[in-house]
Design a protein around this motif. Structure first.
Motif, short mmCIF file in Angstrom:
data_model
loop_
_atom_site.label_atom_id
_atom_site.label_comp_id
_atom_site.label_asym_id
_atom_site.label_seq_id
_atom_site.Cartn_x
_atom_site.Cartn_y
_atom_site.Cartn_z
N TRP A 1 0.83 -1.22 0.00
CA TRP A 1 0.00 0.00 0.00
C TRP A 1 0.86 1.25 0.00
O TRP A 1 0.47 2.28 -0.52
N GLY B 1 -6.21 0.56 -7.19
CA GLY B 1 -5.35 -0.28 -6.37
C GLY B 1 -5.98 -0.52 -5.01
O GLY B 1 -6.77 -1.45 -4.82
N GLN B 2 -5.67 0.37 -4.07
CA GLN B 2 -6.16 0.17 -2.70
C GLN B 2 -7.70 0.23 -2.68
O GLN B 2 -8.30 1.07 -3.35
N GLY B 3 -8.30 -0.67 -1.90
CA GLY B 3 -9.75 -0.78 -1.91
C GLY B 3 -10.43 0.17 -0.96
O GLY B 3 -10.71 -0.18 0.18
N PHE C 1 -4.88 -11.77 2.43
CA PHE C 1 -4.77 -10.33 2.70
C PHE C 1 -3.50 -10.07 3.52
O PHE C 1 -3.29 -10.71 4.55
N ASN D 1 -10.53 -11.59 -0.38
CA ASN D 1 -9.66 -10.56 -0.95
C ASN D 1 -8.32 -11.24 -1.22
O ASN D 1 -7.75 -11.79 -0.27
N TYR E 1 -16.33 -8.55 3.67
CA TYR E 1 -17.12 -8.30 2.45
C TYR E 1 -18.44 -9.06 2.48
O TYR E 1 -19.01 -9.40 1.44
N LYS F 1 -16.64 -1.54 4.54
CA LYS F 1 -17.06 -1.88 3.17
C LYS F 1 -18.58 -1.73 3.04
O LYS F 1 -19.09 -1.30 2.02
N PHE G 1 -13.14 -6.57 -5.80
CA PHE G 1 -11.88 -6.72 -6.53
C PHE G 1 -12.03 -7.70 -7.70
O PHE G 1 -12.78 -8.66 -7.61
N ARG H 1 -4.52 -7.09 -9.20
CA ARG H 1 -5.87 -6.91 -8.64
C ARG H 1 -6.38 -5.50 -8.92
O ARG H 1 -5.71 -4.52 -8.62
#
Ligand code: PMP
Ligand code: GLN
Length: 403
Positions: free
Chosen positions: A7, A23-25, A113, A161, A193, A224, A311, A383
């Motif tokens: 990250w 990129g980063q969620g 993750f 993820n 999620y 989320k 993702f 991803r």
């Protein structure tokens, strides 16, 4: 910890190259109005001046206990079987540091993750891994071969993820039937999620299976579900003997979690069930998934359709877009030192693919070898996050046409 996480390279790189950050969620829109209103009300309502109860604001733990009693197939005690945490991240950290001691064996399912790997490293655990194959199936024989009476913990993540895999009832039952032989193995089930599941897939909590509640810590968060990743309100739910340890550890880590945000999430959870919010959320995300999936396919990036999460994995193993001087360029632009690169990744295909994608095609993705204990084990996947507004996704798709 001797190397920066993925990250710390790719979000700053997106900024520096002016590329679209898939990129980063994190969602790039505001939380729904009812969630924002709940926060404004709780800040105004005098919830801020004192610390929250260390194990969780009473209103939030009560709402969580009632929401999860059905989902986990167990009548949950709000005071003894729930803890509120600083995001799911802290719940994972508390679970690992409370139970895993030096040289304890822990099983992860790769790709996993990356935050699990960091906490396990700090705990000096002996990590064993089993990997999902290209069709995202588990190798059951391999899993059974690494499980033994010294396995302290198995970390499960569904919806998953980075792949978007949603473990089926059949898979979870098979896992439970294997674990029955190892009653001392705790399952840390990361279900952040849980509300982002598409098509005919259904999210099933591992703890809801017969005999599994008593050994499972179920982790989730509001990030989320309510597009509140920045609020960092999460939780863990499980049997009293496990959660009690987390509650004790909590006192020595952050002590307690932001009280107005806990109050706001308690009210938001109540409201969400009344207004059919979760179906709306799923439909909105499904449209984004379909849009980005089509764009990635048309760009020749070999996407794998995710069943859940936000993702999409792409197999980029045969795509070569890297240029010799990309790494030098990054280093020369990085005069402020904002970008941290993990020096063990300079020769990895997926990292170099993602670096070049940011620099030359103005889209940022995440190299998923970051989700492996030994990054060399799989450098095939990049991803892409679709928790972005439609215009952002369309612009990214346009940029990807230049590959
Ligand atoms: N688990 C998984 C699988 C995640 O993707 C994330 C995303 N950040 C987290 C845990 C952490 O959640 P939180 O932001 O609530 O700490
Ligand atoms: N979970 C998010 C992701 O996978 C954000 C990363 C993080 O929280 N460290 O993109």
């Amino acid at each position: 910890m001797d190397q920066p996480s993925v990250w710390l390279e790719f979000s700053p790189l997106a900024k520096l190259t002016g590329s679209i950050n898939l990129g980063q969620g994190f969602p790039d829109w505001a939380p729904p109005q009812f969630v924002q209103d709940a926060a404004v009300e709780s800040v105004r309502g005098g919830h801020c001046s004192t610390y929250a109860r260390s194990a969780g604001h009473p209103h939030l733990v009560q709402v969580l206990a009632s929401e999860y009693s059905e989902q986990l197939n167990h009548k949950i005690d709000p005071n003894k079987e729930v803890i509120a945490t600083v995001g799911a991240s802290e719940a994972l950290f508390l679970s690992i540091t409370s139970f895993v001691k030096e040289n304890d064996e822990v099983i992860i399912i790769e790709p996993a993750f990356d935050i699990y790997l960091g906490a396990l490293k700090m705990a000096k655990a002996k990590v064993k891994s089993t990997s999902l194959d290209n069709e995202l199936n588990l190798d059951w024989a391999h899993l059974e071969s690494i499980l033994n009476k010294n396995t302290k913990m198995l970390i499960l993540n569904t919806p998953h993820n980075p792949s978007g895999k949603v473990f089926t009832q059949e898979e979870l039952e098979r896992l439970a039937s294997i674990l029955i032989k190892y009653p001392d193995c705790i399952v840390l089930s990361d279900e952040v999620y849980e509300h982002l599941v598409y098509d005919d897939n259904t999210h099933i909590s591992f703890a809801s299976l017969p005999e599994m509640f008593k050994r499972t810590i179920t982790v989730s968060s509001a990030g989320k579900t309510f597009s509140t990743t920045g609020w960092k309100v999460g939780w863990a739910i499980g049997p009293q003997n496990l959660i009690k340890k987390l509650q004790f550890t909590q006192q020595w880590v952050v002590f307690s979690v932001s009280k107005p945000h806990q109050e706001a999430i308690a009210n938001s959870l109540n409201e969400a069930s009344k207004i059919n919010y979760y179906d709306r959320l799923r439909n909105e995300y499904k449209e984004k998934r379909d849009l980005l999936f089509k764009g990635l396919k048309e760009a020749g990036l070999n996407p794998i359709l995710p069943q859940g999460s936000f993702f999409i994995l792409c197999d980029v193993s045969k795509i070569s877009i890297s240029k010799d001087n990309d790494m030098n360029d990054i280093q020369s632009w990085n005069s402020n030192g904002d970008i941290y690169c993990d020096s063990t990744t300079f020769n990895l295909h997926d990292y170099n693919f993602c670096r070049s994608l940011s620099i030359h095609h103005k889209v940022t993705a995440i190299p998923t070898s970051a989700f492996y204990l030994n990054k060399e084990d799989n450098t095939a996947w990049a991803r892409f996050a679709f928790c972005k507004d439609e215009q952002t996704l369309l612009s990214a798709i346009e940029n990807l046409k230049s590959i």
